[in-house]
Each structure stands twice: as structure tokens, then as C-alpha cells.
Design an enzyme around this catalytic site. Structure first.
Site, PDB file in Angstrom:
ATOM      1  N   TYR A   1       2.244   5.126 -13.238  1.00 58.25           N
ATOM      2  CA  TYR A   1       2.277   5.112 -11.776  1.00 58.25           C
ATOM      3  C   TYR A   1       3.565   4.442 -11.358  1.00 58.25           C
ATOM      4  CZ  TYR A   1       0.952   3.640  -6.991  1.00 58.25           C
ATOM      5  OH  TYR A   1       0.908   3.411  -5.624  1.00 58.25           O
TER       6      TYR A   1
ATOM      7  N   ASP B   1      10.963   1.874 -15.266  1.00 59.92           N
ATOM      8  CA  ASP B   1      10.232   1.291 -14.142  1.00 59.92           C
ATOM      9  C   ASP B   1       9.671  -0.044 -14.630  1.00 59.92           C
ATOM     10  OD1 ASP B   1       7.460   2.335 -11.977  1.00 59.92           O
ATOM     11  OD2 ASP B   1       8.435   0.403 -12.327  1.00 59.92           O
TER      12      ASP B   1
ATOM     13  N   LYS C   1       7.517  -6.943  -7.560  1.00 58.68           N
ATOM     14  CA  LYS C   1       6.536  -7.979  -7.891  1.00 58.68           C
ATOM     15  C   LYS C   1       7.178  -9.359  -8.118  1.00 58.68           C
ATOM     16  CE  LYS C   1       3.431  -4.422  -9.699  1.00 58.68           C
ATOM     17  NZ  LYS C   1       2.219  -4.347  -8.890  1.00 58.68           N
TER      18      LYS C   1
HETATM   19  P1  KE4 Z   1       4.520  -1.172  -4.870  1.00 59.89           P
HETATM   20  O1  KE4 Z   1       5.048  -0.056  -3.979  1.00 59.89           O
HETATM   21  O2  KE4 Z   1       3.009  -1.230  -4.865  1.00 59.89           O
HETATM   22  O3  KE4 Z   1       5.188  -2.513  -4.611  1.00 59.89           O
HETATM   23  O4  KE4 Z   1       4.969  -0.809  -6.380  1.00 59.89           O
HETATM   24  C1  KE4 Z   1       4.614   0.439  -6.907  1.00 59.89           C
HETATM   25  C2  KE4 Z   1       4.618   0.351  -8.419  1.00 59.89           C
HETATM   26  C3  KE4 Z   1       5.692   0.897  -9.112  1.00 59.89           C
HETATM   27  N1  KE4 Z   1       5.751   0.830 -10.455  1.00 59.89           N
HETATM   28  C4  KE4 Z   1       4.771   0.240 -11.168  1.00 59.89           C
HETATM   29  C5  KE4 Z   1       4.879   0.200 -12.670  1.00 59.89           C
HETATM   30  C6  KE4 Z   1       3.652  -0.339 -10.515  1.00 59.89           C
HETATM   31  O5  KE4 Z   1       2.665  -0.911 -11.253  1.00 59.89           O
HETATM   32  C7  KE4 Z   1       3.573  -0.286  -9.116  1.00 59.89           C
HETATM   33  C8  KE4 Z   1       2.393  -0.852  -8.343  1.00 59.89           C
HETATM   34  N2  KE4 Z   1       1.338  -1.390  -9.133  1.00 59.89           N
HETATM   35  C9  KE4 Z   1       0.022  -1.355  -8.539  1.00 59.89           C
HETATM   36  C10 KE4 Z   1      -1.011  -1.893  -9.519  1.00 59.89           C
HETATM   37  N3  KE4 Z   1      -0.954  -1.370 -10.786  1.00 59.89           N
HETATM   38  C11 KE4 Z   1      -0.021  -2.141  -7.260  1.00 59.89           C
HETATM   39  C12 KE4 Z   1      -1.400  -2.474  -6.760  1.00 59.89           C
HETATM   40  C13 KE4 Z   1      -1.748  -1.612  -5.587  1.00 59.89           C
HETATM   41  O6  KE4 Z   1      -1.437  -0.395  -5.590  1.00 59.89           O
HETATM   42  O7  KE4 Z   1      -2.385  -2.180  -4.676  1.00 59.89           O
END
Ligand code: KE4
Length: 430
Positions: free
Chosen positions: A144, A239, A267
Site C-alpha cells: 500500500y 516507499d 510518519k
Molecule cells: P499516509 O498518506 O497515510 O500518510 O501514508 C500512506 C502510506 C504510504 N506508504 C506506506 C508504506 C504506508 O504504510 C502508508 C500508510 N500506512 C497506513 C497503515 N499501514 C496508515 C494508516 C491509515 O491508513 O490510517
């Protein structure tokens, strides 16, 4: 506590926010209960609106590697706020954080700050397409990269949890330019990248998958990916939104000694405030506006409060031995978890890299999306509810990861193991 303030808040929230949450996984749909509303957190402890306290293994999905309300971070944000919260103009703090990031991750010669991981990955892919003049993006099933259109094809994270393969609203002609292949399959990888019918701009990969649960790269996966993309002139994007400053100070690329062309961060680099970033070779980054033609922008990008929080966090992460201690603590905890499952007699496959781990309720190896999907999500849901009742706050999905932080003490982890044993035994009673 016997009050039900969280329940009342959830009913109110659902009237004005879709699903009552600002991110789907927080609704706890896949673990069969309603979310608790958190009002404060300190070190490794969360407190909900009813005053219940929880040992936190979510860490806001990764940012809180130092624990919550770290005094240095709170002080930095407070100080920055006293000088104003946003200027929409360059500030010295952005240079300071950019220099820290480029020093920590040598493959990043130039970096652009944005406001989320999604913005970082979306921008990195646009840049790769602009730089190569090609359109196809290759990703991996179960990975993701945020919710930009071109990623929502068999994505990991929330999409798996919600069971939506792709998503309505993503135009067909976008999906046509995204190829998703199995993680860790060298044969399919080589076949796909060498397919001359595909004008591939880039491959984007989670160097350690964290969105189908924790799935480490197989021994030759990342090196083969690097070798093939270099040979074929394909931009390799790591990523590292989860792994950046998590596995080591230099992230997964330092941990595995593989150098990507572009890296996405998020993060941890925001210290809990909204920050994303993408960066890499200057030759590629110089194509980004205003230097180059590839457009990307953001009102709050480089926001002074977020920069201050990120700077304070990264300074703390430079402490000698920080990652050695965190990763050793995590390894010991993972070993105790596996030992508990074996002793109770419940099948659990535990995958861990550094302080990121997932216990899959399956007796088979988990090495890609299909094998992860064999895990018993219902059993996980029951385990989640049982652990929550004992004050242990886990990821509300079998297909997410648990994070160990510097703030969890030995007595905290001892209690978590004790509660895990109790919960595993209850699962076998059913
Ligand atoms: P954000 O747009 O949520 O800041 O980041 C997206 C993203 C991109 N790449 C990786 C590897 C990620 O894990 C994420 C977001 N992670 C999720 C949980 N696995 C965020 C939690 C959520 O969606 O509320």
C-alpha cells in the site's frame, strides 16, 4: 471504567464524518468492535475518553517510535508555534530537516517535503513518469502506497481490510498504467520488467511490506529488483514511509544495503505531525518545479511546526545505540510471542523486521499477499477484542503491523506477553 463516552462520541462522529473516522482502518470494522476515542497519550500509554488506559502497539501507525508526548518534541512544537504556525514562505527549519534527511539517507541528494505519505508516493511516481517519459508503474500485491488513484489496484492496508479490490472512482485508464505483481516472486518480476510491451517508468516497493501485515523481502528480492531496474533504465522507488528511520537511522536501504533512485518518507520524520517527503538523485529531483517541468506543490509543505517536530525526533534518534537497543528489545519480544503460541498450541506465524512485526493466525509461511490472506482474520478479531479488554491496544486488522517503541518498558512487555497467553488460551476454548 463503566462509562460509555467513546460509544456516545462514535455515534456523534458518524453523523458528521464518514464512518465516524478520518481514516477507514480506525473504524475497527475488521475486528468486530467500535473504536475507542483517545484523548491523550504519554510514553507507551494511551488513554481513552472513558479514562481507560492501554499499552500502545500501534504508535499512530509508525510515527511514535519515541513514544507519545516526548518532552523534547512537545517543547519544539510549542516553541515553533509561539513564532507563528504557517507562513507559506521558505523557513530555515525546512533546510535543517532537509539536511538531516540527506545526511541520514545518502541516496537522497535532494528532498521535497509534503504533508503525507500519499503525497510523497504520488509525487515520486509523477516525477518518475516525467523523468522517463513513460507511463507504467509496477507495484506489488498487498503493498500500500497511500490512496492516490494509480495505487488503488489490489492495494494493501485499508483496501485489504475493507475487502475492496481497487476502488470505485478510480478511472479505468489510470488502472491500465498500473501493473501489480506478487511480492517476492523473482520469476514474475523479471518476466514483467522485461516485457517490452510495457513502457515501464518505475517500480515502487515497500522494502519491507507492512500493509499486508509484516512481510520481509526474500533474500534476493531487493537486490534482483535493483539489478533489473538499473539494467532496464527503470526508476526504482523505495516507499520507506514505514521503514524510513524505523529499521535503522538510514532506513531499509541502509538495513539491506540497496540504493534506490527515489525514496518516499513519512510518519517518523514528522515526529507525529503531518509530514511526507520524497527525494533522491539530484539528476532526477531537478525535474521538479520550479527547477523542472514536473509540477508538485502544497500550501502547508514544510510547515514550521511539523519541521520542528521532525527535527526534534530525528535528533533523538541519533542517540548512540538507539536502534540496536530497540531492535534487540523487539527481537526478544517476538521470540516470547512465538514461544507463547507454541506453548499454548495455537498456530501463529510471526514475521518481524527490526521493531515491526505481525503475528499471523496461520500455520503456514507468510511471504506474499496470497499467503497472508490465508491467515484467520476472524480469530485475529477475537484476539484483538480480548487484548483490548485487558488494556493492550493492537492494530485493528490482521493485515497491519505492530510497532515496538523506545517507550515500552520491560514490565509493559511482560504484561503484554501474559495477556497474550491468556487470550491465546481463550481462543482455543471456542
Ligand atoms: P499516509 O498518506 O497515510 O500518510 O501514508 C500512506 C502510506 C504510504 N506508504 C506506506 C508504506 C504506508 O504504510 C502508508 C500508510 N500506512 C497506513 C497503515 N499501514 C496508515 C494508516 C491509515 O491508513 O490510517
Amino acid at each position: 471504567m463503566e462509562t460509555n463516552i467513546s460509544k456516545t462520541l462514535f455515534e456523534k462522529a458518524k453523523k458528521v464524518i464518514p464512518g465516524g473516522v478520518n481514516s477507514p482502518v480506525r473504524a475497527c470494522r475488521s475486528v468486530g468492535c467500535d473504536p475507542v476515542f483517545i484523548t491523550r497519550a504519554e510514553q507507551a500509554t494511551l488513554e481513552d475518553a472513558d479514562g481507560n488506559q492501554y499499552l500502545d502497539f500501534v504508535g499512530s501507525w509508525g510515527p511514535m517510535i519515541l513514544g507519545h508526548s516526548h518532552p523534547d518534541i512537545v517543547a519544539a512544537v510549542t516553541k515553533a508555534a509561539e513564532s507563528g504556525t504557517s507562513f507559506g514562505a521558505p523557513t530555515p527549519l525546512e533546510i535543517d530537516l532537509a539536511e538531516m534527511v540527506t545526511e541520514a539517507v545518502p541516496s537522497i541528494e535532494k528532498v521535497r517535503f509534503v504533508n503525507s505519505g500519499t503525497e510523497a508516493t504520488m509525487s515520486a511516481v509523477r516525477l518518475a513518469r516525467g523523468y522517463t517519459g513513460k507511463n507504467v508503474v509496477v507495484k506489488f500485491d498487498g503493498c500500500y502506497h497511500g490512496h492516490a488513484d494509480s495505487f488503488l489496484v489490489k492495494a494493501g492496508s485499508g483496501v485489504i481490510t475493507l475487502g475492496i479490490p481497487g476502488s470505485p472512482g478510480v478511472p479505468e485508464d489510470i488502472v491500465r498504467n498500473t501493473v501489480s505483481i506478487p511480492y517476492n516472486s523473482l520469476e514474475i518480476l523479471e518476466k514483467t520488467l522485461r516485457d517490452t510491451a510495457l513502457d515501464i517508468a518505475c517500480v515502487i516497493v515497500e522494502p519491507v511490506a507492512g500493509n499486508m501485515g509484516c512481510v520481509p523481502p526474500s533474500p534476493d528480492f531487493l537486490s534482483s529488483l535493483r539489478k533489473l531496474t538499473k539494467e532496464l533504465g527503470i526508476v526504482l522507488i523505495f516507499d520507506e514511509v514505514i521503514t524510513g528511520f524505523r529499521l535503522s537511522y538510514g532506513g531499509a536501504q541502509e538495513f539491506y544495503n540497496i540504493t534506490p533512485d527515489l525514496t518516499c518518507l513519512g510518519k517518523i520524520i514528522g515526529g507525529g505531525l503531518p509530514v511526507g517527503a520524497y527525494g533522491g538523485k539530484a539528476e532526477i529531483m531537478n525535474n521538479i518545479a520550479p527547477d523542472g517541468p514536473v509540477y508538485q506543490a502544497g500550501t502547508l509543505s514544510g510547515n514550521p511546526l511539523a519541521m520542528a517536530a521532525g527535527l526534534a525526533a530525528l535528533k533523538l534518534l541519533q542517540a548512540p545505540g538507539f536502534y540496536k537497543e530497540l531492535n534487540e528489545k523487539s527481537a526478544e519480544f517476538a521470540d516470547r510471542l512465538s514461544g507463547t503460541a507454541a506453548q499454548v498450541g495455537i498456530p501463529v506465524t510471526l514475521n518481524r523486521v527490526g521493531s515491526v512485526m505481525t503475528g499471523f493466525f496461520t500455520d503456514e509461511k507468510v511471504y506474499d499477499f496470497d499467503s497472508a490472506m490465508k491467515a484467520d482474520a476472524d480469530r485475529y478479531g477475537q484476539h484483538y477484542r480480548q487484548m483490548l479488554s485487558q488494556g493492550i491496544y493492537m492494530a485493528p486488522s490482521q493485515f497491519e503491523v505492530a510497532f515496538i517503541s523506545a517507550a515500552q518498558r520491560k514490565e509493559d512487555l511482560d504484561r503484554a506477553i501474559k495477556m497474550t497467553e491468556w487470550s491465546f488460551k481463550k481462543l482455543l476454548e471456542k
